[in-house]
Write a protein that holds these residues in place. Structure first.
Motif, PDB file in Angstrom:
ATOM      1  N   GLY A   1     117.301  29.807 103.550  1.00 49.96           N
ATOM      2  CA  GLY A   1     117.349  28.643 103.018  1.00 49.96           C
ATOM      3  C   GLY A   1     118.207  27.538 103.863  1.00 49.96           C
ATOM      4  O   GLY A   1     118.266  26.361 103.461  1.00 49.96           O
TER       5      GLY A   1
ATOM      6  N   LEU B   1     118.112  23.027  97.453  1.00 48.36           N
ATOM      7  CA  LEU B   1     117.549  24.451  97.470  1.00 48.36           C
ATOM      8  C   LEU B   1     117.718  25.165  96.585  1.00 48.36           C
ATOM      9  O   LEU B   1     118.525  24.849  95.276  1.00 48.36           O
ATOM     10  CB  LEU B   1     119.007  25.174  98.547  1.00 48.36           C
TER      11      LEU B   1
ATOM     12  N   ARG C   1     114.300  23.079  99.943  1.00 45.54           N
ATOM     13  CA  ARG C   1     113.603  24.469 100.177  1.00 45.54           C
ATOM     14  C   ARG C   1     113.741  25.431  99.027  1.00 45.54           C
ATOM     15  O   ARG C   1     114.849  25.302  98.330  1.00 45.54           O
ATOM     16  CB  ARG C   1     114.354  25.110 101.427  1.00 45.54           C
TER      17      ARG C   1
ATOM     18  N   VAL D   1     113.239  29.064  97.659  1.00 52.41           N
ATOM     19  CA  VAL D   1     113.388  30.470  98.146  1.00 52.41           C
ATOM     20  C   VAL D   1     113.040  31.670  97.138  1.00 52.41           C
ATOM     21  O   VAL D   1     113.906  31.481  96.242  1.00 52.41           O
ATOM     22  CB  VAL D   1     114.556  30.814  99.137  1.00 52.41           C
TER      23      VAL D   1
ATOM     24  N   THR E   1     109.450  23.050 101.648  1.00 46.22           N
ATOM     25  CA  THR E   1     108.897  24.085 102.143  1.00 46.22           C
ATOM     26  C   THR E   1     109.455  25.381 101.197  1.00 46.22           C
ATOM     27  O   THR E   1     110.287  25.243 100.409  1.00 46.22           O
ATOM     28  CB  THR E   1     109.720  24.422 103.450  1.00 46.22           C
TER      29      THR E   1
ATOM     30  N   HIS F   1     109.651  29.354 100.574  1.00 44.26           N
ATOM     31  CA  HIS F   1     109.861  30.470 101.300  1.00 44.26           C
ATOM     32  C   HIS F   1     110.073  31.804 100.486  1.00 44.26           C
ATOM     33  O   HIS F   1     110.160  31.633  99.454  1.00 44.26           O
ATOM     34  CB  HIS F   1     111.180  30.613 102.295  1.00 44.26           C
TER      35      HIS F   1
END
Length: 313
Positions: free
Chosen positions: A127, A198, A220, A222, A245, A247
């Motif tokens: 992250g 995040l 991000r 995650v 993004t 992940h």
């Protein structure tokens, strides 16, 4: 020794006598922690299958039973395995063991290793958390979730915990969260509170998309698991439009492809633990004979559930 045994996929798990295991470093287990992954392994739903019969359990703390491979008999250690921890003795590779700092109780060490390592890697390695950023944690009262709340706050983030009940949300605030939200109307609530740079998601299911929709530009997301039992189908146009993004973090993959980087984050995490900055919340402690109760409780626990195992405890 006495050990919990699973003879068929889906259980039941029973306690019975069996020979001591062979391996590099034998450890007399004093406490073993229950993780959601242990439940999935028993149910045959984990990414890696365990062939019955097996002893479940992936996290433990105790004392070294025989000197060797750099460890001395009687040293307090904690560590992790794929299976085998719900027993009076476990034998593991030396590389899987860590010494417990003198100031840290054995019970706390048993509740620390797996959940906090997962959360720390999700926050930092994957992250790329920066001080002052805003972090939303789903499933924030579970083992990984509560560890993520505690660690994100320690790292200087503004933490928004998402949990299902008032009791769970209160526990998240006690562990360092700045705000705690319920799941209903999550997209609006999270967006109105300021969004997130995040998102740490151990839950999956429909709430994943709601959190994604409330993220800030360039954030991000995650994923570290699917405790809800449902793998989300995230619309990738949201990632494109928000510059987000997406992940995932899984220990198995990183152990194969990024072991050196895991060793660095493990060292950082152990340093904070030794400095008494990390205090895992233990929800309940059960004797080994109540392993079935402990496994069932883990779905509802706030923090970690432990088994008190050892012959000498």
């Amino acid at each position: 020794m006495r050990a919990a045994r699973c003879h068929a996929v889906g259980g039941p798990v029973v306690v019975e006598e069996m020979p001591d295991p062979d391996g590099e470093v034998p450890v007399d287990v004093h406490y073993a922690a229950v993780n959601f992954a242990d439940v999935l392994v028993i149910e045959g739903m984990y990414q890696v299958k365990a062939e019955p019969p097996f002893t479940p359990g992936s996290e433990f703390a105790g004392v070294v039973a025989e000197s060797g491979h750099g460890f001395e008999k009687g040293e307090r250690v904690f560590g992790s395995v794929f299976v085998g921890a719900f027993a009076e003795r476990v034998a593991v590779r030396a590389a899987s063991l860590y010494r417990i700092p003198d100031t840290i109780p054995t019970r706390r060490a048993a509740a620390f290793g797996v959940s906090h390592a997962t959360a720390y890697n999700a926050l930092t390695l994957i992250g790329r958390l920066q001080e002052g950023e805003r972090v939303a944690v789903l499933g924030a009262a579970g083992g990984v979730g509560l560890a993520a709340v505690e660690l994100a706050a320690l790292l200087g983030a503004e933490v928004v915990a998402v949990a299902s009940t008032e009791e769970k949300r209160a526990a998240c605030l006690e562990q360092g969260a700045h705000e705690a939200l319920p799941y209903d109307d999550l997209k609006r609530r999270l967006r109105d509170s300021g969004g997130a740079d995040l998102v740490i998601d151990p839950v999956g299911g429909p709430h994943s998309e709601q959190a994604l929709r409330a993220m800030r530009w360039g954030g991000r997301f995650v994923n570290v698991g699917f405790a809800s039992g449902e793998v989300p189908r995230l619309p990738l146009n949201l990632a494109m439009l928000k510059g987000v993004t997406i992940h995932g973090f899984d220990f198995g993959g990183w152990a194969r492809h990024g072991r050196e980087r895991l060793a660095v984050t493990r060292g950082e995490l152990n340093r904070m633990f030794a400095e008494d900055l990390i205090h895992p919340r233990v929800h309940a402690v059960h004797p080994l004979d109540e392993v079935a109760t402990a496994l069932d409780l883990d779905r509802r626990a706030i923090g970690k559930t432990l088994l008190e195992v050892g012959r000498g405890v």
